[in-house]
Enzyme design. Sequence first.
Site, short mmCIF file in Angstrom:
data_model
loop_
_atom_site.label_atom_id
_atom_site.label_comp_id
_atom_site.label_asym_id
_atom_site.label_seq_id
_atom_site.Cartn_x
_atom_site.Cartn_y
_atom_site.Cartn_z
N SER A 94 13.19 -12.51 30.88
CA SER A 94 13.81 -12.04 29.64
C SER A 94 13.18 -10.71 29.26
CB SER A 94 13.54 -13.07 28.56
OG SER A 94 13.73 -12.50 27.29
N SER A 95 13.93 -9.90 28.51
CA SER A 95 13.40 -8.58 28.12
C SER A 95 12.24 -8.68 27.13
CB SER A 95 14.52 -7.72 27.54
OG SER A 95 15.09 -8.35 26.42
N CYS A 96 12.01 -9.89 26.56
CA CYS A 96 10.90 -10.01 25.61
C CYS A 96 9.53 -10.07 26.29
CB CYS A 96 11.09 -11.22 24.70
SG CYS A 96 10.92 -12.76 25.58
N TYR A 123 6.94 -17.90 24.68
CA TYR A 123 8.05 -17.82 25.65
C TYR A 123 7.81 -16.67 26.64
CZ TYR A 123 12.88 -17.11 27.28
OH TYR A 123 14.01 -16.94 28.05
N LYS A 127 7.36 -16.68 30.78
CA LYS A 127 8.19 -15.89 31.69
C LYS A 127 7.35 -14.93 32.53
CE LYS A 127 12.23 -17.60 30.93
NZ LYS A 127 12.93 -18.30 32.03
N HIS A 166 20.74 -17.52 19.19
CA HIS A 166 20.53 -16.08 19.15
C HIS A 166 21.48 -15.43 18.14
CE1 HIS A 166 18.87 -16.98 23.24
NE2 HIS A 166 17.92 -16.21 22.75
O1 GFB Z 1 18.81 -13.17 19.09
P1 GFB Z 1 17.68 -13.21 18.16
O2 GFB Z 1 17.51 -14.42 17.34
O3 GFB Z 1 16.28 -13.02 18.84
O4 GFB Z 1 17.90 -11.88 17.26
P2 GFB Z 1 15.45 -11.75 19.41
C1 GFB Z 1 17.11 -11.67 16.20
C2 GFB Z 1 17.47 -10.38 15.46
O5 GFB Z 1 18.73 -10.53 14.80
C3 GFB Z 1 16.41 -10.24 14.40
C4 GFB Z 1 18.52 -10.61 13.40
O6 GFB Z 1 16.25 -8.88 14.05
C5 GFB Z 1 17.04 -11.04 13.26
O7 GFB Z 1 16.49 -10.69 12.00
N1 GFB Z 1 19.46 -11.56 12.78
C6 GFB Z 1 20.29 -11.28 11.75
C7 GFB Z 1 19.66 -12.85 13.13
N2 GFB Z 1 20.99 -12.36 11.39
C8 GFB Z 1 20.63 -13.36 12.24
C9 GFB Z 1 21.04 -14.73 12.36
O8 GFB Z 1 21.85 -15.25 11.59
N3 GFB Z 1 20.46 -15.45 13.38
C10 GFB Z 1 19.54 -14.90 14.22
N4 GFB Z 1 19.05 -15.66 15.22
N5 GFB Z 1 19.12 -13.61 14.11
C11 GFB Z 1 14.85 -13.57 21.12
C12 GFB Z 1 13.53 -14.04 21.60
O9 GFB Z 1 14.50 -12.47 20.38
O10 GFB Z 1 15.74 -13.10 22.11
C13 GFB Z 1 13.56 -14.67 22.92
O11 GFB Z 1 12.96 -14.84 20.60
C14 GFB Z 1 14.46 -13.98 23.91
O12 GFB Z 1 12.26 -14.73 23.41
C15 GFB Z 1 15.81 -13.74 23.33
O13 GFB Z 1 13.91 -12.77 24.38
C16 GFB Z 1 16.74 -13.00 24.27
O14 GFB Z 1 16.33 -10.77 20.14
O15 GFB Z 1 14.58 -11.17 18.35
#
Ligand code: GFB
Length: 295
Positions: A94-96, A123, A127, A166
């Site tokens: 993953s890119s994280c 996580y 990875k 996500h």
């Molecule tokens: O996809 P996500 O949950 O994870 O995206 P990451 C998070 C971003 O979207 C943050 C914003 O900046 C959140 O504040 N966001 C806005 C929201 N509204 C929402 C919402 O309703 N739900 C969610 N989930 N986010 C994950 C990692 O990171 O991505 C993993 O935790 C992995 O390790 C994955 O790399 C691909 O992109 O931050």
Amino acid sequence: MVGSAIHRKLTSEGFTNIITRTSAELDLRVQESVNEFFETERPEYVFLAAAKVGGIMANMTYPADFIYQNIVVQCNVIHSSYVTEVKKLLFLGSSCIYPKLAPQPLKEEYLLTGLLEPTNEPYAIAKIAGIKMCDAYRTQYGCNFISVMPTNLYGPNDNYDLEKAHVLPTLIRKFHEAKKNGDASVTIWGTGKPMREFLHADDLAEACCFLMEHYDNEGLVNIGTGEDVTITELALLIKEVVGFEGELRYDTSKPDGTPRKLLDVSKLSGLGWKYSTPLKAGLEKVYEEFRQLNG
Ligand code: GFB
């Protein structure tokens, strides 16, 4: 989501001898079951897409599950692949895995050059261990095990749970439900300023099959589009695709996570692969699939 996309791609290419197991049929966390599966089936090529994944909140709520389950699944599958002389294995990360404040876009060589983003450190550590395992088995035993790092993904069979999923699928659901209920606004988490890159799972599957055929080296290969948007831009695109007329609100008590994680995809494009689904077209496609399932 990723496993079924790879399955669709292989089927469309004419492969027939594809061995799959659901998690109910084979628990990859149990070493004995994994050993038995590999001894019996003797697969030649392995796509290791199985993982415990989730959005920012799931990563923060279940850090032990994320580190334990991912490490144990990887250990079992990678080791059994070595023991049963699998010809080639492709491990998905993953890119994280990249440092939180690494220069952008993220080049493969930035791995382990700085501190990780705290919301998904367990996580990411799992990875990174997977990448290092593939390289260690290559060095010590000559195994052809490769690692690929996809950007944020979306597509059929995604998770639409509001708390655990996500951002992209979550916002599709939020805007869809707000439209249905005639709500005046949709609330998104954080400031809307972080930037994210999104790749359709079918494009990822194509890249994985391409690399399974054309890449035989240590280290890792980024898979992405090389383009990103702010969370607000993503929300506005989804609002348009869904046809929601209300406004956006921000809940800044929720975390932003890493400010940006745009992948440098020059290694992959140098090998001859490029994505084909633009974000807007991909969103229209997944929204149509979501509507068929959810009315
Ligand atoms: O996809 P996500 O949950 O994870 O995206 P990451 C998070 C971003 O979207 C943050 C914003 O900046 C959140 O504040 N966001 C806005 C929201 N509204 C929402 C919402 O309703 N739900 C969610 N989930 N986010 C994950 C990692 O990171 O991505 C993993 O935790 C992995 O390790 C994955 O790399 C691909 O992109 O931050």
